[in-house]
Motif scaffolding. Structure first.
Motif, PDB file in Angstrom:
ATOM      1  N   MET A 195       0.814  -1.192   0.000  1.00  0.00           N
ATOM      2  CA  MET A 195       0.000   0.000   0.000  1.00  0.00           C
ATOM      3  C   MET A 195       0.861   1.262   0.000  1.00  0.00           C
ATOM      4  O   MET A 195       0.555   2.223  -0.674  1.00  0.00           O
ATOM      5  N   LYS A 196       1.952   1.212   0.776  1.00  0.00           N
ATOM      6  CA  LYS A 196       2.831   2.374   0.865  1.00  0.00           C
ATOM      7  C   LYS A 196       3.473   2.688  -0.486  1.00  0.00           C
ATOM      8  O   LYS A 196       3.579   3.848  -0.866  1.00  0.00           O
ATOM      9  N   SER A 197       3.877   1.657  -1.215  1.00  0.00           N
ATOM     10  CA  SER A 197       4.514   1.886  -2.512  1.00  0.00           C
ATOM     11  C   SER A 197       3.529   2.466  -3.526  1.00  0.00           C
ATOM     12  O   SER A 197       3.912   3.284  -4.365  1.00  0.00           O
ATOM     13  N   ILE A 198       2.279   2.056  -3.426  1.00  0.00           N
ATOM     14  CA  ILE A 198       1.261   2.607  -4.321  1.00  0.00           C
ATOM     15  C   ILE A 198       1.055   4.088  -4.040  1.00  0.00           C
ATOM     16  O   ILE A 198       0.989   4.905  -4.964  1.00  0.00           O
ATOM     17  N   ILE A 199       0.958   4.436  -2.770  1.00  0.00           N
ATOM     18  CA  ILE A 199       0.762   5.842  -2.401  1.00  0.00           C
ATOM     19  C   ILE A 199       1.969   6.687  -2.809  1.00  0.00           C
ATOM     20  O   ILE A 199       1.817   7.790  -3.327  1.00  0.00           O
ATOM     21  N   LYS A 212       3.954   6.171  -5.246  1.00  0.00           N
ATOM     22  CA  LYS A 212       4.009   6.276  -6.700  1.00  0.00           C
ATOM     23  C   LYS A 212       2.926   7.200  -7.244  1.00  0.00           C
ATOM     24  O   LYS A 212       3.147   7.937  -8.194  1.00  0.00           O
ATOM     25  N   TRP A 213       1.745   7.160  -6.637  1.00  0.00           N
ATOM     26  CA  TRP A 213       0.588   7.875  -7.176  1.00  0.00           C
ATOM     27  C   TRP A 213       0.209   9.124  -6.396  1.00  0.00           C
ATOM     28  O   TRP A 213      -0.846   9.712  -6.659  1.00  0.00           O
ATOM     29  N   TYR A 214       1.014   9.596  -5.461  1.00  0.00           N
ATOM     30  CA  TYR A 214       0.634  10.748  -4.654  1.00  0.00           C
ATOM     31  C   TYR A 214       0.364  12.018  -5.465  1.00  0.00           C
ATOM     32  O   TYR A 214      -0.536  12.771  -5.115  1.00  0.00           O
TER      33      TYR A 214
END
Length: 56
Positions: free
Chosen positions: A1-5, A7-9
């Motif tokens: 979840m952290k990597s998605i956030i 990347k997409w912040y």
């Protein structure tokens, strides 16, 4: 979840700014809505520029 956030912040932030601008428009504050309508594009352009400059 952290990597998605991480990347997409920029997209998430730009979407929130878009909702902010739409909210102003719905409330009838058109000058404020037009001013804040430029924020999402600016955020996304800066995110692209920063990611292109990274060497890692």
């Amino acid at each position: 979840m952290k990597s998605i956030i991480l990347k997409w912040y920029p997209v998430i932030l730009a979407f929130l700014c878009l909702l902010y601008s739409v909210g102003y428009g719905i409330l009838g504050m058109t000058a404020e809505a037009q001013y804040s309508a430029h924020w999402p594009g600016t955020i996304l352009l800066f995110a692209i520029a920063i990611r292109q400059r990274r060497t890692t």
